[in-house]
Design a protein around this motif. Structure first.
Motif, PDB file in Angstrom:
ATOM      1  N   MET A   1       0.832  -1.207   0.000  1.00 29.32           N
ATOM      2  CA  MET A   1       0.000   0.000   0.000  1.00 29.32           C
ATOM      3  C   MET A   1       0.871   1.264   0.000  1.00 29.32           C
ATOM      4  SD  MET A   1      -3.316   0.561   2.335  1.00 29.32           S
ATOM      5  CE  MET A   1      -4.351   1.973   2.091  1.00 29.32           C
ATOM      6  N   ASP A   2       2.114   1.129  -0.531  1.00 30.99           N
ATOM      7  CA  ASP A   2       3.033   2.257  -0.474  1.00 30.99           C
ATOM      8  C   ASP A   2       2.517   3.463  -1.243  1.00 30.99           C
ATOM      9  OD1 ASP A   2       4.674   0.749   1.054  1.00 30.99           O
ATOM     10  OD2 ASP A   2       5.987   0.131  -0.597  1.00 30.99           O
ATOM     11  N   TRP A   3       1.746   3.182  -2.319  1.00 31.54           N
ATOM     12  CA  TRP A   3       1.265   4.292  -3.139  1.00 31.54           C
ATOM     13  C   TRP A   3       0.256   5.160  -2.404  1.00 31.54           C
ATOM     14  CZ3 TRP A   3      -3.854   4.724  -4.989  1.00 31.54           C
ATOM     15  CH2 TRP A   3      -4.676   3.623  -4.714  1.00 31.54           C
ATOM     16  N   LEU A   4      -0.260   4.650  -1.274  1.00 31.61           N
ATOM     17  CA  LEU A   4      -1.146   5.444  -0.445  1.00 31.61           C
ATOM     18  C   LEU A   4      -0.489   5.820   0.886  1.00 31.61           C
ATOM     19  CD1 LEU A   4      -4.698   3.838  -0.904  1.00 31.61           C
ATOM     20  CD2 LEU A   4      -3.900   6.049  -1.709  1.00 31.61           C
ATOM     21  N   GLY A 300       1.725   6.102   6.981  1.00 30.47           N
ATOM     22  CA  GLY A 300       0.966   5.292   6.048  1.00 30.47           C
ATOM     23  C   GLY A 300      -0.190   4.626   6.750  1.00 30.47           C
ATOM     24  N   PRO A 305      -6.500  -2.486   4.363  1.00 32.03           N
ATOM     25  CA  PRO A 305      -6.570  -2.922   2.957  1.00 32.03           C
ATOM     26  C   PRO A 305      -6.552  -1.741   1.990  1.00 32.03           C
ATOM     27  CG  PRO A 305      -8.690  -3.201   4.065  1.00 32.03           C
ATOM     28  CD  PRO A 305      -7.699  -2.848   5.125  1.00 32.03           C
ATOM     29  N   VAL A 306      -6.013  -2.000   0.791  1.00 35.79           N
ATOM     30  CA  VAL A 306      -5.904  -0.941  -0.210  1.00 35.79           C
ATOM     31  C   VAL A 306      -7.280  -0.366  -0.533  1.00 35.79           C
ATOM     32  CG1 VAL A 306      -5.286  -0.426  -2.601  1.00 35.79           C
ATOM     33  CG2 VAL A 306      -3.805  -1.895  -1.204  1.00 35.79           C
ATOM     34  N   TRP A 307      -8.284  -1.240  -0.657  1.00 34.69           N
ATOM     35  CA  TRP A 307      -9.609  -0.772  -1.045  1.00 34.69           C
ATOM     36  C   TRP A 307     -10.174   0.209  -0.025  1.00 34.69           C
ATOM     37  CZ3 TRP A 307     -13.759  -1.357   2.096  1.00 34.69           C
ATOM     38  CH2 TRP A 307     -13.723  -2.340   3.078  1.00 34.69           C
ATOM     39  N   TYR A 308      -9.790   0.029   1.266  1.00 34.90           N
ATOM     40  CA  TYR A 308     -10.297   0.951   2.278  1.00 34.90           C
ATOM     41  C   TYR A 308      -9.709   2.344   2.058  1.00 34.90           C
ATOM     42  CZ  TYR A 308     -11.601   2.986   6.738  1.00 34.90           C
ATOM     43  OH  TYR A 308     -12.124   3.808   7.703  1.00 34.90           O
ATOM     44  N   GLY A 309      -8.425   2.393   1.733  1.00 29.30           N
ATOM     45  CA  GLY A 309      -7.815   3.686   1.438  1.00 29.30           C
ATOM     46  C   GLY A 309      -8.464   4.370   0.247  1.00 29.30           C
ATOM     47  N   VAL A 310      -8.811   3.593  -0.766  1.00 23.91           N
ATOM     48  CA  VAL A 310      -9.477   4.150  -1.944  1.00 23.91           C
ATOM     49  C   VAL A 310     -10.855   4.700  -1.571  1.00 23.91           C
ATOM     50  CG1 VAL A 310     -10.441   3.596  -4.207  1.00 23.91           C
ATOM     51  CG2 VAL A 310      -8.211   2.661  -3.531  1.00 23.91           C
TER      52      VAL A 310
END
Length: 490
Positions: A1-4, A300, A305-310
């Motif tokens: 999830m580094d991109w977030l 960070g 999860p990535v989807w939660y950040g989105v």
């Protein structure tokens, strides 16, 4: 999830806990208030029955689960369900799960609280027509996206949501400040507090002492208010520790309002939201022993999860988009006060007391069991609003006494909207749910022969008058508002 990774911060663990648990606690009180008061005020046999309201085309367009069906039983199920969900969040039970699950559970519970309370507000009519109803709805939706700490592993706080909580406080405080500057001249000539403590909707136990302070103190109160509402909100977005200092100044002003008045949960919720501006470093510097058990230096969003950040980014984008209308309103010459620009009560305009009432009139409802209606008149006493001149006002905030508040507006000349006439009818019927809304029923549950409403002008007793008479209020009879009516009038 580094991109977030940029989306999270580990510097606001304490702020997140205070904000989320505090907002949940206010929801708990709001749902308790609904369970206790809504059926008598707005239920199937209430003063403004919801089923009748839902017959209107306007009501059927509102987002509420009651648009398809309303019953008092259903209302109580929703209210008590909200109490349980709020208590779960106050206790921090979702944090017992892993970071991803804890964040998702917290978000889902806050969204359920928002949806349930929105459903109540949108059918609550004038009894729910207060700015802090929209404030609570907006706060619940916004803090849903703060993620959650976890006892299993650290999880940082989304910075976009922190920004949006501060933006909410900015609109709340700066909007109120601008309303005052654009309102009555008493805010500009610094005399507003000569009157406010005495004429505010529901005084508290220290309101009289505040009113009797020297006038130079009252002028200082107004100056302090202007500084807290017109200057400090901008510094919520400054680097630390400046933002924390600005938040602390605003918290102090809110605490003064809590001590000297009864504004339901408005001031309490504002204090809670202001913690979004206070960093962990400042908290630990002021209170070294306060180190949150799950505090971390992680950056960070950690194990989320990535989807939660989105989804957090999508929710943030929605709130930023909706900010155009209230931001424009702040700069408008005809600024709207306590206005919602959408049916979901998200990103609203706030403000209060653009002008200050100089005199206090109170409506006192009286009844008699004299069949001729000539004597034996006794007063019904309310919980919060002034009645008995010898009774010291009580603290009720953050609990909201809705009927008492509307009685204050009615005395200012607001339209009763049918609810006041129905209140008199219910008193003539000795309706038990209605009588439960009052502090004193002078007839002990029996139906009176007649009721009437008188208007009195109230002012706080001076120190000399209080020593001589023991009275808190001095009142003057201003005549009848409603002449005697009997049961046959129904």
């Amino acid at each position: 999830m580094d991109w977030l990774g940029w989306l999270g911060t580990g510097d606001y663990d304490v702020a997140r806990e205070v904000v989320q648990r505090g907002v949940a606690a206010v929801f708990l009180i709001a749902f308790l208030s609904a369970a206790d008061q809504f059926p008598a005020l707005l239920g199937e046999h209430g003063l403004l029955p919801v089923p009748r309201f839902l017959d209107r085309a306007y009501a059927r367009r509102q987002p509420t689960i009651f648009r398809w069906h309303y019953s008092d039983r259903m209302l109580r199920l929703v209210a008590w369900g909200g109490v349980v969900a709020s208590a779960v969040l106050v206790a921090g039970l979702p944090q017992l799960a892993a970071p991803g699950a804890a964040a998702v559970l917290t978000t889902v519970l806050f969204l359920l609280l928002w949806g349930a309370y929105l459903s109540i507000v949108n059918v609550g009519q004038t009894f729910y027509g207060f700015g802090w109803e929209s404030l609570l709805c907006e706060a619940g939706f916004t803090v849903a996206w703060l993620g959650a700490a976890s006892v299993v592993a650290p999880a940082a706080t989304p910075v976009t949501t922190l920004f949006l909580v501060r933006w909410l406080v900015f609109r709340l405080e700066f909007g109120a400040g601008m309303i005052k500057l654009r309102g009555g001249p008493e805010w500009r000539d610094l005399t507003a507090l000569y009157y406010h403590h005495e004429t505010q909707p529901m005084p508290g136990p220290f309101s009289r002492q505040a009113h009797l302070l020297p006038k130079w103190v009252h002028r200082g109160e107004v100056l302090g208010n202007h500084f807290a509402q017109l200057v400090c909100p901008f510094f919520l977005f400054a680097p630390q520790p400046v933002a924390s200092v600005a938040a602390a100044i605003m918290i102090v002003t809110q605490l003064w309002l809590i001590v000297t008045g009864n504004f339901a949960w408005l001031n309490w919720l504002t204090v809670v939201l202001l913690f979004s501006g206070i960093s962990d470093d400042v908290v630990h510097a002021v209170i070294p022993a306060w180190a949150w058990p799950v505090s971390s230096d992680a950056r960070g969003l950690g194990a989320l999860p990535v989807w939660y950040g989105v989804v957090v980014l999508a929710a943030s984008a929605l709130l930023i988009y909706l900010s155009w209308w209230p931001a424009r309103n702040l700069l408008a010459r005809r600024q709207l006060m306590n206005a919602s620009f959408n049916r979901w009560h998200l990103v609203n305009a706030y403000g209060a007391f653009g002008s200050v009432t100089k005199r206090r009139d109170e409506i006192v409802i009286e009844g008699t069991d004299d069949p001729a209606g000539r004597s034996g008149w006794r007063a019904y006493e309310f919980h919060g609003k002034p009645g008995d001149p010898g009774r010291v006002p009580r603290w009720f905030a953050p609990y909201h006494l809705r009927l008492d508040w509307l009685m204050w507006f009615l005395a200012l000349g607001a339209e009763g909207g049918g609810w006041f006439d129905m209140l008199l009818v219910r008193l003539l019927q000795a309706d038990r749910p209605t009588l439960r809304l009052l502090r004193v029923d002078p007839f002990g549950g029996r139906a009176p022969a007649f009721v009437r409403a008188r208007v009195y002008r109230y002012r706080f007793a001076t120190r000399a008058e209080h020593r001589e008479t023991g009275l808190v209020w001095i009142r003057e009879d201003r005549g009848l508002l409603v002449p005697p009516v009997g049961a046959r009038a129904d």
